[in-house]
Scaffold this motif. Structure first.
Motif, short mmCIF file in Angstrom:
data_model
loop_
_atom_site.label_atom_id
_atom_site.label_comp_id
_atom_site.label_asym_id
_atom_site.label_seq_id
_atom_site.Cartn_x
_atom_site.Cartn_y
_atom_site.Cartn_z
N ALA A 1 -6.96 26.83 12.99
CA ALA A 1 -6.79 26.44 11.59
C ALA A 1 -7.48 27.44 10.68
N GLY A 2 -7.35 27.22 9.37
CA GLY A 2 -7.99 28.08 8.39
C GLY A 2 -9.26 27.43 7.88
N GLN A 3 -9.13 26.61 6.84
CA GLN A 3 -10.29 26.04 6.14
C GLN A 3 -10.37 24.52 6.21
N ASN A 4 -9.30 23.89 6.66
CA ASN A 4 -9.24 22.43 6.58
C ASN A 4 -9.95 21.79 7.79
N ASP B 1 12.07 27.69 12.04
CA ASP B 1 12.66 27.54 10.70
C ASP B 1 14.03 26.86 10.91
N THR C 1 -3.32 22.68 11.20
CA THR C 1 -3.62 21.75 10.11
C THR C 1 -2.56 21.78 9.00
N GLY C 2 -1.59 22.68 9.10
CA GLY C 2 -0.58 22.81 8.05
C GLY C 2 0.58 21.85 8.26
N SER C 3 1.58 22.03 7.42
CA SER C 3 2.76 21.16 7.47
C SER C 3 3.47 21.27 8.83
N ILE C 4 3.74 22.50 9.28
CA ILE C 4 4.40 22.68 10.58
C ILE C 4 3.45 22.29 11.72
N ALA D 1 7.50 29.78 13.36
CA ALA D 1 7.70 29.27 12.00
C ALA D 1 7.21 30.31 10.99
N GLY E 1 4.14 23.59 2.81
CA GLY E 1 2.99 24.24 2.19
C GLY E 1 3.36 24.79 0.82
N GLU F 1 6.40 35.33 7.85
CA GLU F 1 5.87 36.64 7.49
C GLU F 1 5.84 37.58 8.70
#
Ligand SMILES: NC(=O)c1ccc[n+]([C@@H]2O[C@H](COP(=O)([O-])OP(=O)(O)OC[C@H]3O[C@@H](n4cnc5c(N)ncnc54)[C@H](OP(=O)(O)O)[C@@H]3O)[C@@H](O)[C@H]2O)c1
Length: 397
Positions: free
Chosen positions: A35-38, A154, A10-13, A127, A209, A130
């Motif tokens: 996904a996380g929360q979206n 990246d 759900t993020g940009s990447i 990507a 993000g 971290e």
């Protein structure tokens, strides 16, 4: 046909990855979306890509997703298996059906799943920076031992990956990573004390993000990229240079031992490196308009100001120090960026919180991902305490 798990769909990447898939439906099948929360975006992706599994961060999110699917036109018999939590992330990345994992969760929440996919020898389009910043040694040991294919997403490392295919690694002298310079490239240092989150989120060339966008404004992101490059391509920090290139069109350059430099140049759109990570060693039709070389253009290259952006310098120091220093660097930065976005601390205090956290955390040499995550958690506690100490008074720069 490749079978994919998209961590951070759900993020940009993640959404750019699914756009590449959308344009090449005959080449890719989506096994899992994570996904996380979206939940709204994830539900839409489930209806479009019909994965076998969908996973979210929490049980509460899972309930919301079930409700959302129940309200949709998708019959229950056609729902994906629904999962939540860290174990679910690992299960989706390690499933036998999956050959390619796009690792695009933000933060260390994506670390274990990415590491376990590598240990199974899968293709990982990386990507999630971290992963290498926190855990570079263990991850690269696993890549070598398990024969995994780690292809950087990246844009800078992807560019370096492409340039390195042109010659022998032994003939490479150095890597040059480009940086846009962020929104404050021309802002005097004194004025940085009072910049707002809104100004810092206004990146001149990329839409990303929130965390990475603030990291671009401090040049911490470029520091993370130096660390990642050292791990990915086996460079010493002194062999990786950063050059400010506001047009963000030359992504990386490799200097060979005779002084010849090869540059990778492409449209400023993350779908380019994402598609490369999926098709490597092959290539597919560009997912975005190609550069028009008949138009006049001017490209600039400038040295970075390490005094104005001390987090970049700190990244070099942490990579040279080795061990857990870069893990603490990342954890403390994430907490400081969060505090800046919540207007608890000023822009210049991001560096102060990070460097104070580093000075209070001893450098350790973790032997497992679990130990890395412990150091990450301890570093966060320390950084939060330092933020709290600041916010107990008036917000300072
Ligand atoms: N964007 C870029 O152009 C770019 C370029 C190079 C590298 N990167 C790196 O790629 C990573 C992703 O960046 P981004 O810009 O795409 O970030 P983003 O837009 O903030 O997306 C982050 C993704 O991670 C998911 N996520 C967060 N916590 C999660 C958890 N606990 N469990 C499962 N999913 C979780 C989010 O889910 P929800 O949204 O559903 O909560 C979202 O899908 C970062 O490490 C970034 O540094 C990004």
């Amino acid at each position: 046909m490749k079978t994919l798990t998209v961590l951070g769909s759900t993020g940009s990447i993640g959404t750019s990855t699914l756009d590449v898939v959308r344009r090449n439906r005959h080449l890719y099948e989506v096994f899992a979306l994570v996904a996380g929360q979206n939940i709204d975006t994830l539900a839409g992706q489930i209806l479009e890509f019909r994965p076998k599994v969908a996973a979210v961060a929490t049980s509460e999110g899972l309930n919301r997703l079930s409700q959302r699917l129940a309200d949709s036109s998708l019959p229950k018999s056609e729902w994906p298996e629904l999962l939540w939590g860290a174990e679910a992330r690992i299960a989706t990345a390690t499933a036998t059906q999956v050959d390619t994992v796009i690792s695009a969760i933000v933060g260390v929440s994506g670390l274990e799943a990415t590491y376990e996919a590598i240990r199974l020898g899968k293709r990982v389009g990386l990507a999630n920076k971290e992963v290498l910043v926190s855990c570079g040694k263990l991850v690269m040991d696993a890549v070598r031992e398990c024969g995994a294919e780690l292809v950087p997403v990246d844009s800078e490392h992807n560019g370096a990956h492409q340039c390195l295919r042109a010659g022998n690694r032994e003939q490479v002298a150095r890597l040059i990573l480009t940086a846009s310079g962020g929104p404050f490239r021309n802002t005097p240092r004194e004025a940085l004390a009072s910049v707002t989150p809104e100004q810092a989120l206004n990146h001149p060339t990329w839409r990303m993000g929130n965390r990475i966008t603030i990291d671009c404004a401090t040049l911490m992101n470029k520091g993370f990229e130096v660390i990642e490059a050292c791990w990915l391509f086996d460079f010493a920090p002194s062999q990786v240079d950063v050059v400010i290139h506001p047009q963000s069109t030359v992504h990386a350059m490799i200097e060979y031992s005779d002084g010849s430099v090869l540059a990778q140049i492409a449209a400023t759109d993350m779908r380019m490196p994402i598609q490369y990570a999926l098709t490597y060693p092959g290539r597919a039709e560009a997912p975005v308009p190609k550069i028009n070389w008949t138009e006049a253009r001017k490209w600039e290259f400038l040295p970075p100001d390490m005094e104005k952006f001390p987090l970049l310098k700190l990244a070099y120091e942490c990579q040279s120090a080795g061990g857990s220093a870069t893990c603490t660097l990342n954890a403390a930065d994430e907490i400081a960026v969060e505090a800046f976005l919540q207007q608890k601390i000023g822009f210049l205090a991001i560096h102060e919180v990070v460097s104070e956290t580093l000075s209070k955390m001893p450098v350790r040499h973790p032997r497992t991902v679990g130990e890395v995550l412990e150091i990450d958690a301890e570093s966060r506690v320390m950084a939060r305490e330092l933020v709290a100490a600041r916010t107990a008074g008036v917000v300072t720069a």
